[in-house]
Design a protein around this motif. Sequence first.
Motif, PDB file in Angstrom:
ATOM      1  N   PHE A 488     -11.616  -4.298   3.964  1.00  0.00           N
ATOM      2  CA  PHE A 488     -12.164  -5.380   4.421  1.00  0.00           C
ATOM      3  C   PHE A 488     -11.256  -6.014   5.751  1.00  0.00           C
ATOM      4  O   PHE A 488     -10.177  -6.186   5.302  1.00  0.00           O
ATOM      5  CB  PHE A 488     -12.507  -6.269   3.619  1.00  0.00           C
ATOM      6  CG  PHE A 488     -13.125  -7.713   4.045  1.00  0.00           C
ATOM      7  CD1 PHE A 488     -14.446  -7.823   4.190  1.00  0.00           C
ATOM      8  CD2 PHE A 488     -12.271  -8.739   4.454  1.00  0.00           C
ATOM      9  CE1 PHE A 488     -14.975  -8.943   4.688  1.00  0.00           C
ATOM     10  CE2 PHE A 488     -12.990  -9.748   5.107  1.00  0.00           C
ATOM     11  CZ  PHE A 488     -14.418 -10.075   4.971  1.00  0.00           C
ATOM     12  N   MET A 489     -11.529  -5.864   6.936  1.00  0.00           N
ATOM     13  CA  MET A 489     -10.823  -6.442   7.955  1.00  0.00           C
ATOM     14  C   MET A 489     -10.857  -8.173   8.115  1.00  0.00           C
ATOM     15  O   MET A 489     -11.926  -8.725   8.269  1.00  0.00           O
ATOM     16  CB  MET A 489     -11.064  -6.084   9.354  1.00  0.00           C
ATOM     17  CG  MET A 489     -10.796  -4.607   9.397  1.00  0.00           C
ATOM     18  SD  MET A 489      -9.348  -3.999   9.230  1.00  0.00           S
ATOM     19  CE  MET A 489      -9.547  -2.374   8.684  1.00  0.00           C
ATOM     20  N   PHE A 490     -10.100  -8.789   7.788  1.00  0.00           N
ATOM     21  CA  PHE A 490      -9.973 -10.346   7.760  1.00  0.00           C
ATOM     22  C   PHE A 490      -9.331 -10.642   8.994  1.00  0.00           C
ATOM     23  O   PHE A 490      -8.394 -10.927   9.055  1.00  0.00           O
ATOM     24  CB  PHE A 490      -9.243 -10.909   6.434  1.00  0.00           C
ATOM     25  CG  PHE A 490      -9.522 -12.144   5.898  1.00  0.00           C
ATOM     26  CD1 PHE A 490      -9.563 -13.267   6.705  1.00  0.00           C
ATOM     27  CD2 PHE A 490      -9.842 -12.445   4.743  1.00  0.00           C
ATOM     28  CE1 PHE A 490      -9.606 -14.529   6.606  1.00  0.00           C
ATOM     29  CE2 PHE A 490     -10.133 -13.709   4.115  1.00  0.00           C
ATOM     30  CZ  PHE A 490     -10.362 -14.621   5.099  1.00  0.00           C
ATOM     31  N   LYS A 534     -18.944 -10.660  -0.933  1.00  0.00           N
ATOM     32  CA  LYS A 534     -20.166  -9.874  -0.836  1.00  0.00           C
ATOM     33  C   LYS A 534     -19.782  -8.177  -0.793  1.00  0.00           C
ATOM     34  O   LYS A 534     -20.664  -7.626  -1.148  1.00  0.00           O
ATOM     35  CB  LYS A 534     -20.971 -10.167   0.266  1.00  0.00           C
ATOM     36  CG  LYS A 534     -21.286 -11.628   0.494  1.00  0.00           C
ATOM     37  CD  LYS A 534     -22.012 -12.143   1.659  1.00  0.00           C
ATOM     38  CE  LYS A 534     -22.638 -13.360   1.631  1.00  0.00           C
ATOM     39  NZ  LYS A 534     -23.203 -13.730   2.995  1.00  0.00           N
ATOM     40  N   THR A 535     -18.650  -8.039  -0.324  1.00  0.00           N
ATOM     41  CA  THR A 535     -18.292  -6.488  -0.381  1.00  0.00           C
ATOM     42  C   THR A 535     -17.348  -6.029  -1.562  1.00  0.00           C
ATOM     43  O   THR A 535     -17.566  -4.957  -1.565  1.00  0.00           O
ATOM     44  CB  THR A 535     -17.423  -6.282   0.947  1.00  0.00           C
ATOM     45  OG1 THR A 535     -16.253  -6.888   0.935  1.00  0.00           O
ATOM     46  CG2 THR A 535     -18.250  -6.816   2.091  1.00  0.00           C
ATOM     47  N   GLN A 536     -16.623  -7.004  -2.111  1.00  0.00           N
ATOM     48  CA  GLN A 536     -15.848  -6.494  -3.134  1.00  0.00           C
ATOM     49  C   GLN A 536     -14.839  -5.401  -2.810  1.00  0.00           C
ATOM     50  O   GLN A 536     -14.434  -4.500  -3.656  1.00  0.00           O
ATOM     51  CB  GLN A 536     -16.512  -6.279  -4.402  1.00  0.00           C
ATOM     52  CG  GLN A 536     -17.035  -7.526  -5.071  1.00  0.00           C
ATOM     53  CD  GLN A 536     -16.273  -8.631  -5.548  1.00  0.00           C
ATOM     54  OE1 GLN A 536     -15.245  -8.357  -6.456  1.00  0.00           O
ATOM     55  NE2 GLN A 536     -16.415  -9.693  -5.056  1.00  0.00           N
ATOM     56  N   ALA A 537     -14.446  -5.501  -1.358  1.00  0.00           N
ATOM     57  CA  ALA A 537     -13.310  -4.559  -1.002  1.00  0.00           C
ATOM     58  C   ALA A 537     -12.275  -4.391  -1.667  1.00  0.00           C
ATOM     59  O   ALA A 537     -11.615  -5.435  -2.299  1.00  0.00           O
ATOM     60  CB  ALA A 537     -13.268  -4.435   0.529  1.00  0.00           C
ATOM     61  N   GLU A 538     -11.707  -3.178  -1.885  1.00  0.00           N
ATOM     62  CA  GLU A 538     -10.499  -2.565  -2.743  1.00  0.00           C
ATOM     63  C   GLU A 538      -9.307  -3.348  -1.894  1.00  0.00           C
ATOM     64  O   GLU A 538      -8.443  -3.598  -2.538  1.00  0.00           O
ATOM     65  CB  GLU A 538     -10.159  -1.352  -3.055  1.00  0.00           C
ATOM     66  CG  GLU A 538     -11.444  -0.976  -4.227  1.00  0.00           C
ATOM     67  CD  GLU A 538     -12.745  -0.410  -3.726  1.00  0.00           C
ATOM     68  OE1 GLU A 538     -13.616   0.037  -4.383  1.00  0.00           O
ATOM     69  OE2 GLU A 538     -12.791  -0.774  -2.544  1.00  0.00           O
ATOM     70  N   ILE A 539      -9.278  -3.274  -0.483  1.00  0.00           N
ATOM     71  CA  ILE A 539      -8.211  -3.657   0.113  1.00  0.00           C
ATOM     72  C   ILE A 539      -8.669  -4.722   1.393  1.00  0.00           C
ATOM     73  O   ILE A 539      -9.852  -4.545   1.814  1.00  0.00           O
ATOM     74  CB  ILE A 539      -7.643  -2.472   0.964  1.00  0.00           C
ATOM     75  CG1 ILE A 539      -7.165  -1.491   0.056  1.00  0.00           C
ATOM     76  CG2 ILE A 539      -6.467  -2.732   1.969  1.00  0.00           C
ATOM     77  CD1 ILE A 539      -6.775   0.119   0.562  1.00  0.00           C
ATOM     78  N   VAL A 540      -8.040  -5.489   1.422  1.00  0.00           N
ATOM     79  CA  VAL A 540      -8.116  -6.641   2.618  1.00  0.00           C
ATOM     80  C   VAL A 540      -6.893  -6.473   3.464  1.00  0.00           C
ATOM     81  O   VAL A 540      -6.045  -6.626   3.243  1.00  0.00           O
ATOM     82  CB  VAL A 540      -8.409  -8.088   1.946  1.00  0.00           C
ATOM     83  CG1 VAL A 540      -8.095  -8.996   3.082  1.00  0.00           C
ATOM     84  CG2 VAL A 540      -9.461  -8.092   1.318  1.00  0.00           C
ATOM     85  N   VAL A 541      -7.226  -6.430   4.807  1.00  0.00           N
ATOM     86  CA  VAL A 541      -6.068  -6.426   5.710  1.00  0.00           C
ATOM     87  C   VAL A 541      -6.332  -7.791   6.652  1.00  0.00           C
ATOM     88  O   VAL A 541      -7.600  -7.897   7.389  1.00  0.00           O
ATOM     89  CB  VAL A 541      -6.472  -5.212   6.862  1.00  0.00           C
ATOM     90  CG1 VAL A 541      -5.038  -5.169   7.634  1.00  0.00           C
ATOM     91  CG2 VAL A 541      -6.255  -3.902   5.946  1.00  0.00           C
TER      92      VAL A 541
END
Length: 608
Positions: A488-490, A534-541
């Motif tokens: 997920f691109m924060f 909403k995505t529950q992405a394993e990685i946030v950048v």
Amino acid sequence: MPEKKLFSDFSPVSTELWEEKIHTDLKGADYERKLITKTIENIRLKPYYRLSDLEGLEYLQVPPGQFPYVRTHRTKNGNFLIRQDFLVTDFSTSAEKAKVLISKGVESIGFDLKDKKNIRYEDLKTLLSKIHIEKTEINFLHGNKEILSHLIRYAEEIQANTKKINGSLNFDPIGEMASEGSTPPENIAEEIQTLFALSQEQLPHFKLLGISGYHFRNAGGSAVQELAFSLSQAVDYLEAATDAGINASDFASKIKFNFAAGSNYFMEIAKMRAARLLWANILKTFGVEEEHCRMYVHSSTCDWNKTAYDMYVNVLRTTTEGMSAILGGADSLTINPLDSALRSPDDFSERIARNIQILLKEESGFDKIIDPAAGSYYIENLTDSIIENSWSLFLETEKNGGFTDSFHKGNIKSSIETVAQKRDLYIAQRREILLGTNQYANLNEEIKDLELKSTPATDKTLRKYRGGEAFETLRQSTEKSGKRPKVFMFTMGNLAMRKARAGFSANFFACAGYEIIDNLGFATVEEGVKAWEKTQAEIVVICSSDDEYAEIAPPIFEQLKDKTIVVIAGYPKNSVEMLQQIGIKHFIHVKVNVLDTLQNFQKELNIQ
């Protein structure tokens, strides 16, 4: 009206003035680090070259067709033979295939015999039955005296004019020792004498020895290593032949060099030019007359830089490699199919490979010119640098007893592995790019059950592998795990920086086959966190500017640290210590080892 010379209104600019201007523009920055490039061959490339850089290059005034043949042995055109190689498993089927290939524009056939040691005369007769052997060049990728005897018998049986038969046997026991670990014959001189006696009268234009330089390139070696070790190997054969009483001039015409064409375009052109000069000078020391000091070269596209992912990029790679081989003066060329390094090529990939050569010849006219690189300030200097570096390595190898003794001592294998490890590191760091593999990966591509065709090194052999295999293995682990991690691109803060860093991060994680979730940008931390939920992405950048990370990153990390892996895109020097103190441990930027970093993420995500 008197003629006026072009640029006569402009004063000439000396090298000193150029250098002065460059140093001014650098504003104190290190000239060597900023503008000088060191190649994997350890050749130093300058930022520009001038006419003065050609001073001292003695061969410049030598035209094509004359010793030392830097500009090739041709004098009328740059014609090359379109060759296609394929594996022979069934002789009747292969005969039909050869017939079809010739009808589609192929001028030279390379037979890769699956069982070369037990081939019967009837098998060879069947294999050649559909070919006009006086008009098509015939090559055996791994030949021996039995195959040569069968060929002579077949030619006599069909009453062919043996003086019109061209091709190569590619007898290379020393090369097979290095690549396969096989034991060369106890007395190579006797084997060579037998082959020479068989062919000298019956097949005067048929090459016997094949120097397989491509083994060194496909093990990760450099162009200089390929050249130096190939020449040393050829000298071993030449010494064996002369020891057996064969005239060096007669034997020199029986040798063909098989080189790999790599992706460094100008380097490959220069390598071919350098090879001819060095070989001509070596032959001259053996007493060979200048008119017989010619080098015959078959080029094939390199396997080392071919990739499984984004496989059609291999078509682009082989096209430029083929171009450099032709412009460098190859006598024949094989464009390997786009999938040949990965599996048995199909009709489609073979057709594309064949048509690349036909296009270069028939549409682009590459066969109409001789050595177009002549006089280029850059390529002439590159040629000279390769000559110098290759000759130095050649002499070192000869000092250690020649190729065979040096290989048994482990010197050659160690030398190749040192360069290969350096290239592996460059690929891991993205200092050397493999498009679609370690950079700009195709996000929607997935390969089921990829089988790597690399051969591990032993104490006695070189390792044959491809540079992209480590990244391919990494991505295969993701695909076989049954779960595709989301990244997920924060994106927040400075528009230009967040977009640039989001793009960098997307390319970074795509190399491992992760799903990328990009975003236009968030006005607040809370908005971004809700979007992540909403995505529950394993990685946030976190993607922002260095100046904003100290303010933006801590609250994001505080809310997500127990739910996902938080990564900073970049390395903000002024705040990195503070960010590490609050628990952020992942930073991705242009200086990291991409492969190692992604492998560590795999472990953290429990992907084996």
